[in-house]
Motif scaffolding. Structure first.
Motif, PDB file in Angstrom:
ATOM      1  N   LEU A 296       5.219  29.157  20.284  1.00 25.12           N
ATOM      2  CA  LEU A 296       5.556  28.365  21.468  1.00 25.12           C
ATOM      3  C   LEU A 296       4.797  27.043  21.439  1.00 25.12           C
ATOM      4  CD1 LEU A 296       7.212  28.588  24.101  1.00 25.12           C
ATOM      5  CD2 LEU A 296       5.117  29.330  25.217  1.00 25.12           C
ATOM      6  N   ILE A 297       3.496  27.122  21.097  1.00 25.61           N
ATOM      7  CA  ILE A 297       2.685  25.906  21.031  1.00 25.61           C
ATOM      8  C   ILE A 297       3.248  24.966  19.961  1.00 25.61           C
ATOM      9  CG2 ILE A 297       0.406  25.013  20.364  1.00 25.61           C
ATOM     10  CD1 ILE A 297      -0.774  27.535  21.722  1.00 25.61           C
ATOM     11  N   ALA A 298       3.624  25.538  18.811  1.00 25.60           N
ATOM     12  CA  ALA A 298       4.159  24.733  17.716  1.00 25.60           C
ATOM     13  C   ALA A 298       5.426  24.018  18.165  1.00 25.60           C
ATOM     14  CB  ALA A 298       4.438  25.614  16.502  1.00 25.60           C
ATOM     15  N   VAL A 299       6.293  24.727  18.877  1.00 26.82           N
ATOM     16  CA  VAL A 299       7.553  24.129  19.346  1.00 26.82           C
ATOM     17  C   VAL A 299       7.256  23.001  20.327  1.00 26.82           C
ATOM     18  CG1 VAL A 299       9.572  24.571  20.796  1.00 26.82           C
ATOM     19  CG2 VAL A 299       9.004  26.138  18.924  1.00 26.82           C
ATOM     20  N   LEU A 300       6.295  23.242  21.240  1.00 25.29           N
ATOM     21  CA  LEU A 300       5.962  22.226  22.243  1.00 25.29           C
ATOM     22  C   LEU A 300       5.362  20.981  21.595  1.00 25.29           C
ATOM     23  CD1 LEU A 300       4.509  24.411  25.125  1.00 25.29           C
ATOM     24  CD2 LEU A 300       6.709  23.227  25.040  1.00 25.29           C
ATOM     25  N   VAL A 301       4.465  21.198  20.613  1.00 24.45           N
ATOM     26  CA  VAL A 301       3.850  20.059  19.924  1.00 24.45           C
ATOM     27  C   VAL A 301       4.933  19.276  19.188  1.00 24.45           C
ATOM     28  CG1 VAL A 301       2.343  19.444  17.989  1.00 24.45           C
ATOM     29  CG2 VAL A 301       1.550  21.036  19.734  1.00 24.45           C
ATOM     30  N   GLY A 302       5.857  19.998  18.539  1.00 27.50           N
ATOM     31  CA  GLY A 302       6.960  19.355  17.819  1.00 27.50           C
ATOM     32  C   GLY A 302       7.809  18.534  18.773  1.00 27.50           C
ATOM     33  N   ALA A 303       8.127  19.130  19.944  1.00 25.60           N
ATOM     34  CA  ALA A 303       8.962  18.430  20.922  1.00 25.60           C
ATOM     35  C   ALA A 303       8.246  17.174  21.416  1.00 25.60           C
ATOM     36  CB  ALA A 303       9.277  19.360  22.087  1.00 25.60           C
ATOM     37  N   ALA A 304       6.929  17.290  21.662  1.00 23.56           N
ATOM     38  CA  ALA A 304       6.156  16.142  22.144  1.00 23.56           C
ATOM     39  C   ALA A 304       6.155  15.036  21.092  1.00 23.56           C
ATOM     40  CB  ALA A 304       4.725  16.571  22.474  1.00 23.56           C
ATOM     41  N   ALA A 305       6.064  15.428  19.812  1.00 24.16           N
ATOM     42  CA  ALA A 305       6.053  14.435  18.734  1.00 24.16           C
ATOM     43  C   ALA A 305       7.384  13.698  18.683  1.00 24.16           C
ATOM     44  CB  ALA A 305       5.765  15.125  17.398  1.00 24.16           C
ATOM     45  N   VAL A 306       8.489  14.437  18.850  1.00 24.40           N
ATOM     46  CA  VAL A 306       9.819  13.812  18.815  1.00 24.40           C
ATOM     47  C   VAL A 306       9.960  12.841  19.983  1.00 24.40           C
ATOM     48  CG1 VAL A 306      12.281  14.268  19.153  1.00 24.40           C
ATOM     49  CG2 VAL A 306      10.951  15.658  17.553  1.00 24.40           C
ATOM     50  N   VAL A 307       9.516  13.292  21.170  1.00 24.31           N
ATOM     51  CA  VAL A 307       9.597  12.442  22.360  1.00 24.31           C
ATOM     52  C   VAL A 307       8.762  11.187  22.144  1.00 24.31           C
ATOM     53  CG1 VAL A 307       8.875  12.262  24.765  1.00 24.31           C
ATOM     54  CG2 VAL A 307      10.158  14.270  23.990  1.00 24.31           C
ATOM     55  N   GLY A 333       9.263   2.340  30.330  1.00 22.28           N
ATOM     56  CA  GLY A 333       8.594   3.522  29.813  1.00 22.28           C
ATOM     57  C   GLY A 333       9.561   4.673  29.657  1.00 22.28           C
ATOM     58  N   PHE A 334       9.105   5.725  28.985  1.00 19.41           N
ATOM     59  CA  PHE A 334       9.932   6.903  28.790  1.00 19.41           C
ATOM     60  C   PHE A 334       9.034   8.111  28.989  1.00 19.41           C
ATOM     61  CE2 PHE A 334      11.750  10.234  26.095  1.00 19.41           C
ATOM     62  CZ  PHE A 334      13.017  10.297  26.650  1.00 19.41           C
ATOM     63  N   LEU A 335       9.419   8.979  29.976  1.00 20.86           N
ATOM     64  CA  LEU A 335       8.561  10.105  30.366  1.00 20.86           C
ATOM     65  C   LEU A 335       7.148   9.577  30.607  1.00 20.86           C
ATOM     66  CD1 LEU A 335       9.932  12.896  28.007  1.00 20.86           C
ATOM     67  CD2 LEU A 335      10.485  12.461  30.396  1.00 20.86           C
ATOM     68  N   TRP A 336       6.157  10.139  29.916  1.00 20.17           N
ATOM     69  CA  TRP A 336       4.782   9.717  30.171  1.00 20.17           C
ATOM     70  C   TRP A 336       4.331   8.583  29.227  1.00 20.17           C
ATOM     71  CZ3 TRP A 336       6.389  14.311  28.226  1.00 20.17           C
ATOM     72  CH2 TRP A 336       6.048  14.586  26.906  1.00 20.17           C
ATOM     73  N   PHE A 337       5.276   8.082  28.394  1.00 16.49           N
ATOM     74  CA  PHE A 337       4.904   6.999  27.482  1.00 16.49           C
ATOM     75  C   PHE A 337       5.172   5.656  28.141  1.00 16.49           C
ATOM     76  CE2 PHE A 337       5.682  10.609  24.764  1.00 16.49           C
ATOM     77  CZ  PHE A 337       4.611  10.550  23.893  1.00 16.49           C
ATOM     78  N   LYS A 338       4.124   4.911  28.421  1.00 16.45           N
ATOM     79  CA  LYS A 338       4.258   3.588  29.043  1.00 16.45           C
ATOM     80  C   LYS A 338       4.392   2.557  27.923  1.00 16.45           C
ATOM     81  CE  LYS A 338       3.654   4.943  33.308  1.00 16.45           C
ATOM     82  NZ  LYS A 338       4.665   5.985  33.029  1.00 16.45           N
ATOM     83  N   PRO A 339       5.208   1.487  28.161  1.00 14.02           N
ATOM     84  CA  PRO A 339       5.301   0.436  27.140  1.00 14.02           C
ATOM     85  C   PRO A 339       3.952  -0.255  26.965  1.00 14.02           C
ATOM     86  CG  PRO A 339       6.496  -0.174  29.145  1.00 14.02           C
ATOM     87  CD  PRO A 339       6.022   1.217  29.340  1.00 14.02           C
ATOM     88  N   ARG A 340       3.672  -0.700  25.757  1.00 15.99           N
ATOM     89  CA  ARG A 340       2.414  -1.405  25.486  1.00 15.99           C
ATOM     90  C   ARG A 340       2.728  -2.844  25.078  1.00 15.99           C
ATOM     91  NH1 ARG A 340       0.788   1.193  20.848  1.00 15.99           N
ATOM     92  NH2 ARG A 340       2.662   2.477  20.944  1.00 15.99           N
TER      93      ARG A 340
END
Ligand code: MN
Length: 406
Positions: A296-307, A333-340
């Motif tokens: 489950l953790i692996a899937v979540l980390v993978g999903a976060a990386a894709v996002v 921005g997208f989800l929790w990623f703010k533009p820099r």
């Protein structure tokens, strides 16, 4: 004062020729063991385990002492099987309950290895206090089998833990505080494989004394086939020595938020406490659970990386105040990623066509930094090349167009 009344019955059943179960019921220690192993192995394993348990518990009559006594019993069976080639491979289950003193009151300590069981019969309800260490029960816990499928599964006799097969053993332990009127039931699988829990409940409800209860349960198992040895211990709690009253509010505070109703009586608080302890057996952190959590953790980390990749994939040209600016990320921005902020371009809103300002305010996406720079230089160029561009129509005295970035 704690007062118990107990009865124990063991029966060979209607199919087996020897009884490999062994049973113990003293005034404060109760145990059932179901032995396995060819020749006399099973009988010797179960008997050795219970005799060793009883002896070791005498030296330390506490919950910890009871668990330690199970480990001693394990060693005793294991050493015996190593010493005698005929007894190689023998083993046994062991389920035991003991009255132990705790802060001025008594507690019932429970230990379990294998698939013999302990139940508490309280207010007409049969509560299983132990978890079976059998293949099918672990499959039920992991959701691979239903309880009904497990009950008839051909491999339901395969144990995942037993005494005497290894010098170390993992012992399940728990404690409950029964109350007067409760019944404790210990039994080997020869009972529960033949008699449904609803029928067991019926017998425990109908019978007046532990002797009748134990005999009727054994008779019922025989009537249903008696394919295995059947062992039953029934212990009636006539009276139970309560812990010092100071413990009750503590338990209440832990279990129940302040309620507007009348405060529960100490009896209620202890009943709640008891239930909480039964549950300790259920959530078992098995290897399968650990594996599931890791995946489950692996899937979540993978999903976060894709996002993250998606969020940071592109650049856009926008406005920082009145300055034309290149940002890394997505407009808004997208989800929790703010533009820099990637870079200021040196252009201001007065250096570009007014018709472009809206686009800049919204952010114009570009696939790369160089594409964004190219877009910016096009903005400046088109403004300069048009005769009515803000640059040429700006009244004198207004800010001069900023020189392109050096
Ligand atoms: Mn059995």
């Amino acid at each position: 004062m704690t007062t118990l009344r107990a009865a124990a019955v063991t029966d060979v059943g209607r199919v087996r020729t020897n009884n490999q179960d062994w049973v113990l019921a003293t005034d404060s220690l109760f145990a059932v063991a179901d032995g396995m192993g060819g020749h006399a192995g099973g009988e010797i394993a179960s008997r050795t385990a219970i005799e060793s348990l009883q002896q070791a518990f005498e030296t330390d009559r506490t919950s910890g002492g009871l668990a330690e006594a199970v480990r001693r019993a394990n060693l005793a069976v294991w050493e015996r099987s190593r010493a005698d080639a005929d007894l190689r491979g023998m083993g046994t289950t062991l389920t035991a309950a003991a009255v132990v003193s705790n802060q001025g009151g008594d507690r019932l300590a429970l230990v379990n290895v294998g698939d013999s069981r302990a139940y508490l019969f309280q207010s007409g309800e049969l509560i299983q206090l132990t978890a079976d260490h059998s293949l099918v029960e672990e499959m039920v816990r992991s959701g691979e089998l239903t309880a009904d499928e497990a009950a008839v599964h051909p491999h339901r006799h395969i144990l995942t833990r037993a005494l005497g097969v290894d010098p170390d053993v993992d012992v399940d332990t728990s404690e409950v505080t029964p109350k007067a009127g409760d019944r404790l039931l210990l039994c080997s699988d020869g009972l529960v494989n033949e008699v449904a829990e609803s029928e067991i409940t019926g017998v425990l409800t109908r019978t007046e004394n532990p002797d009748d209860a134990a005999h009727q349960l054994v008779q019922l198992a025989r009537a249903h086939g008696g394919s295995d040895n059947i062992t039953v211990v029934v212990v009636d709690v006539v009276d139970w020595e309560r812990a010092v009253p100071a413990r009750a509010p503590e338990a209440r505070a832990a279990e129940a938020p302040p309620s507007p109703g009348p405060a529960p009586s100490p009896g209620d608080a202890r009943a709640v406490q008891g239930e909480a302890e039964h549950r300790r057996f259920t959530p078992r952190f098995t290897f399968r659970v650990a594996l599931f959590v890791l995946l489950l953790i692996a899937v979540l980390v993978g999903a976060a990386a894709v996002v993250g990749w998606f969020a940071n994939r592109s650049y856009y040209v926008g406005l920082d105040g009145n300055q034309v600016t290149i940002y890394h990320g997505r407009p808004g921005g997208f989800l929790w990623f703010k533009p820099r902020l990637a870079e200021h371009t040196g252009l201001t809103t007065s250096d570009v066509l007014p018709s472009r300002i809206d686009d800049l305010r919204q952010g114009t996406q570009e696939p790369s930094l160089s594409a964004a720079r190219a877009y910016v230089s096009n903005l400046a160029q088109e403004a300069r090349s048009l005769p009515d561009s803000p640059v040429t129509t700006t009244p004198a005295g207004a800010a001069q167009p900023a020189a392109p970035a050096p």
